[in-house]
Motif scaffolding. Structure first.
Motif, PDB file in Angstrom:
ATOM      1  N   ALA A  35       0.831  -1.205   0.000  1.00 34.26           N
ATOM      2  CA  ALA A  35       0.000   0.000   0.000  1.00 34.26           C
ATOM      3  C   ALA A  35       0.864   1.254   0.000  1.00 34.26           C
ATOM      4  O   ALA A  35       0.542   2.249  -0.668  1.00 34.26           O
ATOM      5  CB  ALA A  35      -0.935  -0.006   1.205  1.00 34.26           C
ATOM      6  N   LEU A  36       1.971   1.217   0.741  1.00 38.26           N
ATOM      7  CA  LEU A  36       2.870   2.359   0.765  1.00 38.26           C
ATOM      8  C   LEU A  36       3.502   2.572  -0.608  1.00 38.26           C
ATOM      9  O   LEU A  36       3.605   3.712  -1.080  1.00 38.26           O
ATOM     10  CB  LEU A  36       3.965   2.175   1.813  1.00 38.26           C
ATOM     11  CG  LEU A  36       5.009   3.293   1.868  1.00 38.26           C
ATOM     12  CD1 LEU A  36       4.356   4.641   2.165  1.00 38.26           C
ATOM     13  CD2 LEU A  36       6.080   2.984   2.909  1.00 38.26           C
ATOM     14  N   LYS A  37       3.895   1.489  -1.270  1.00 39.75           N
ATOM     15  CA  LYS A  37       4.483   1.603  -2.613  1.00 39.75           C
ATOM     16  C   LYS A  37       3.475   2.222  -3.584  1.00 39.75           C
ATOM     17  O   LYS A  37       3.819   3.097  -4.390  1.00 39.75           O
ATOM     18  CB  LYS A  37       4.942   0.246  -3.119  1.00 39.75           C
ATOM     19  CG  LYS A  37       5.654   0.313  -4.476  1.00 39.75           C
ATOM     20  CD  LYS A  37       6.134  -1.050  -4.920  1.00 39.75           C
ATOM     21  CE  LYS A  37       6.934  -0.939  -6.214  1.00 39.75           C
ATOM     22  NZ  LYS A  37       6.187  -0.278  -7.308  1.00 39.75           N
ATOM     23  N   ASP A  38       2.236   1.755  -3.522  1.00 41.59           N
ATOM     24  CA  ASP A  38       1.191   2.328  -4.378  1.00 41.59           C
ATOM     25  C   ASP A  38       1.025   3.822  -4.092  1.00 41.59           C
ATOM     26  O   ASP A  38       0.868   4.633  -5.015  1.00 41.59           O
ATOM     27  CB  ASP A  38      -0.143   1.606  -4.151  1.00 41.59           C
ATOM     28  CG  ASP A  38      -0.116   0.163  -4.645  1.00 41.59           C
ATOM     29  OD1 ASP A  38       0.770  -0.166  -5.461  1.00 41.59           O
ATOM     30  OD2 ASP A  38      -0.978  -0.621  -4.202  1.00 41.59           O
ATOM     31  N   MET A  39       1.045   4.162  -2.822  1.00 42.27           N
ATOM     32  CA  MET A  39       0.907   5.562  -2.428  1.00 42.27           C
ATOM     33  C   MET A  39       2.067   6.388  -2.976  1.00 42.27           C
ATOM     34  O   MET A  39       1.867   7.488  -3.526  1.00 42.27           O
ATOM     35  CB  MET A  39       0.857   5.660  -0.908  1.00 42.27           C
ATOM     36  CG  MET A  39       0.778   7.064  -0.364  1.00 42.27           C
ATOM     37  SD  MET A  39      -0.846   7.809  -0.509  1.00 42.27           S
ATOM     38  CE  MET A  39      -1.637   7.124   0.946  1.00 42.27           C
ATOM     39  N   GLN A  40       3.274   5.894  -2.836  1.00 48.22           N
ATOM     40  CA  GLN A  40       4.447   6.625  -3.312  1.00 48.22           C
ATOM     41  C   GLN A  40       4.425   6.788  -4.822  1.00 48.22           C
ATOM     42  O   GLN A  40       4.777   7.854  -5.343  1.00 48.22           O
ATOM     43  CB  GLN A  40       5.723   5.902  -2.877  1.00 48.22           C
ATOM     44  CG  GLN A  40       5.985   5.952  -1.379  1.00 48.22           C
ATOM     45  CD  GLN A  40       7.096   5.008  -0.954  1.00 48.22           C
ATOM     46  OE1 GLN A  40       7.281   3.937  -1.544  1.00 48.22           O
ATOM     47  NE2 GLN A  40       7.831   5.394   0.080  1.00 48.22           N
ATOM     48  N   ASP A  41       4.021   5.750  -5.528  1.00 52.20           N
ATOM     49  CA  ASP A  41       4.001   5.792  -6.993  1.00 52.20           C
ATOM     50  C   ASP A  41       2.937   6.740  -7.527  1.00 52.20           C
ATOM     51  O   ASP A  41       3.160   7.452  -8.509  1.00 52.20           O
ATOM     52  CB  ASP A  41       3.760   4.385  -7.558  1.00 52.20           C
ATOM     53  CG  ASP A  41       4.939   3.450  -7.341  1.00 52.20           C
ATOM     54  OD1 ASP A  41       6.042   3.951  -7.055  1.00 52.20           O
ATOM     55  OD2 ASP A  41       4.749   2.222  -7.437  1.00 52.20           O
ATOM     56  N   ARG A  42       1.781   6.759  -6.885  1.00 48.84           N
ATOM     57  CA  ARG A  42       0.639   7.499  -7.428  1.00 48.84           C
ATOM     58  C   ARG A  42       0.422   8.872  -6.799  1.00 48.84           C
ATOM     59  O   ARG A  42      -0.005   9.811  -7.468  1.00 48.84           O
ATOM     60  CB  ARG A  42      -0.630   6.658  -7.276  1.00 48.84           C
ATOM     61  CG  ARG A  42      -0.605   5.352  -8.056  1.00 48.84           C
ATOM     62  CD  ARG A  42      -1.806   4.480  -7.724  1.00 48.84           C
ATOM     63  NE  ARG A  42      -3.072   5.158  -8.007  1.00 48.84           N
ATOM     64  CZ  ARG A  42      -4.257   4.695  -7.624  1.00 48.84           C
ATOM     65  NH1 ARG A  42      -4.333   3.564  -6.935  1.00 48.84           N
ATOM     66  NH2 ARG A  42      -5.352   5.362  -7.927  1.00 48.84           N
ATOM     67  N   PHE A  43       0.735   8.980  -5.513  1.00 49.89           N
ATOM     68  CA  PHE A  43       0.433  10.234  -4.805  1.00 49.89           C
ATOM     69  C   PHE A  43       1.606  10.681  -3.948  1.00 49.89           C
ATOM     70  O   PHE A  43       1.433  11.175  -2.833  1.00 49.89           O
ATOM     71  CB  PHE A  43      -0.819  10.055  -3.935  1.00 49.89           C
ATOM     72  CG  PHE A  43      -1.987   9.458  -4.665  1.00 49.89           C
ATOM     73  CD1 PHE A  43      -2.671  10.183  -5.622  1.00 49.89           C
ATOM     74  CD2 PHE A  43      -2.390   8.152  -4.399  1.00 49.89           C
ATOM     75  CE1 PHE A  43      -3.745   9.631  -6.307  1.00 49.89           C
ATOM     76  CE2 PHE A  43      -3.474   7.596  -5.069  1.00 49.89           C
ATOM     77  CZ  PHE A  43      -4.145   8.337  -6.029  1.00 49.89           C
ATOM     78  N   GLY A  44       2.805  10.497  -4.466  1.00 52.65           N
ATOM     79  CA  GLY A  44       4.007  10.737  -3.676  1.00 52.65           C
ATOM     80  C   GLY A  44       4.186  12.146  -3.158  1.00 52.65           C
ATOM     81  O   GLY A  44       4.888  12.358  -2.169  1.00 52.65           O
ATOM     82  N   ARG A  45       3.569  13.142  -3.798  1.00 50.91           N
ATOM     83  CA  ARG A  45       3.750  14.516  -3.377  1.00 50.91           C
ATOM     84  C   ARG A  45       2.688  14.984  -2.388  1.00 50.91           C
ATOM     85  O   ARG A  45       2.697  16.129  -1.945  1.00 50.91           O
ATOM     86  CB  ARG A  45       3.731  15.453  -4.602  1.00 50.91           C
ATOM     87  CG  ARG A  45       4.815  15.162  -5.606  1.00 50.91           C
ATOM     88  CD  ARG A  45       6.203  15.270  -5.034  1.00 50.91           C
ATOM     89  NE  ARG A  45       6.536  16.638  -4.649  1.00 50.91           N
ATOM     90  CZ  ARG A  45       7.632  16.981  -3.990  1.00 50.91           C
ATOM     91  NH1 ARG A  45       8.494  16.058  -3.592  1.00 50.91           N
ATOM     92  NH2 ARG A  45       7.865  18.249  -3.695  1.00 50.91           N
ATOM     93  N   THR A  46       1.769  14.109  -2.038  1.00 47.77           N
ATOM     94  CA  THR A  46       0.705  14.498  -1.113  1.00 47.77           C
ATOM     95  C   THR A  46       1.133  14.291   0.335  1.00 47.77           C
ATOM     96  O   THR A  46       2.009  13.482   0.637  1.00 47.77           O
ATOM     97  CB  THR A  46      -0.579  13.687  -1.363  1.00 47.77           C
ATOM     98  OG1 THR A  46      -0.334  12.313  -1.034  1.00 47.77           O
ATOM     99  CG2 THR A  46      -1.013  13.782  -2.825  1.00 47.77           C
ATOM    100  N   SER A  47       0.486  15.015   1.240  1.00 44.85           N
ATOM    101  CA  SER A  47       0.776  14.848   2.660  1.00 44.85           C
ATOM    102  C   SER A  47       0.349  13.463   3.140  1.00 44.85           C
ATOM    103  O   SER A  47       0.936  12.907   4.077  1.00 44.85           O
ATOM    104  CB  SER A  47       0.074  15.932   3.482  1.00 44.85           C
ATOM    105  OG  SER A  47      -1.329  15.855   3.324  1.00 44.85           O
TER     106      SER A  47
END
Length: 225
Positions: A77-89
């Motif tokens: 889930a963290l990898k998906d978050m970093q790949d797709r929304f990495g610049r978000t808080s």
């Protein structure tokens, strides 16, 4: 009278045609730019809201996995978050949460990688500072003191400077560099508000190194105009 009005109307129409022939293209492009900017702004706002909703959903996934202790789901889930929304808080918060869970579950390398990502790539300097402080603590556990000091050498927002100084004091103390430890603890002691428990803790550390906190208080009082 009617004839005079017809002539006046014709003159007005001629003036309008002349004005439009001269400035019509400029006005048209100006209006296109204005309405185009307005549409682009609305589109950007919609895209940002959509990104925030999706990022929030992924953060919830990281949180559920963390609560359940499922490290594989946390990492994915963290990898998906970093790949797709990495610049978000949300991504930065998720990485900090994931790092804590991974460390608790015996995956220090993955935890350090998550913290390193926040320290290097986070858009918010507050999250960067938190990540560096936690990463330094993990590096100290492995006795990687120089690496820990490098993390703390990076620029810190003012509200984190005392915490960083305290952490550097701990590292120097572990390295038996007593003078450097005293200097950093003194910075930390002066950086914390007088009524905080953290300042009292730093005071205990200074006392253990033979520094009289009362003398620091007296020096600070004397230095005030």
């Amino acid at each position: 009278m009617a004839r005079q009005l017809d002539l006046e109307e014709q003159e007005q129409l001629d003036d309008l045609k002349h004005f439009w022939n001269q400035y019509g293209n400029l006005i048209s492009w100006f209006l296109i730019a204005v309405f185009g900017s307005f549409a682009a702004w609305n589109g950007w706002q919609y895209w940002e809201r959509r990104q925030a909703v999706q990022a929030s959903a992924l953060y919830d996934e990281v949180e559920r996995a963390a609560v359940g202790g499922d490290t594989a789901r946390v990492e994915q889930a963290l990898k998906d978050m970093q790949d797709r929304f990495g610049r978000t808080s949300y991504a930065q918060q998720a990485a900090l949460l994931a790092a804590r869970t991974l460390a608790e579950k015996g995956k220090p390398d993955a935890a350090r990688a998550a913290l390193q990502w926040v320290a290097e790539d986070a858009a918010d300097e507050g999250y960067q500072a938190i990540a560096r402080l936690r990463l330094a603590a993990m590096l100290v556990e492995t006795k990687a003191y120089d690496e820990a000091l490098k993390q703390l050498a990076a620029g810190m927002p003012k509200q984190f400077e005392a915490l960083a100084a305290d952490r550097r004091g701990d590292i120097y103390n572990l390295q038996n560099k007593k003078n450097e430890a005293k200097a950093e603890y003194t910075k930390a002691w002066r950086g914390f508000a007088a009524d905080t428990d953290y300042r009292n803790l730093v005071e205990v550390k200074l006392t253990a190194l033979g520094v009289d906190a009362k003398s620091l208080k007296a020096a600070d009082t004397a230095a005030k105009p």
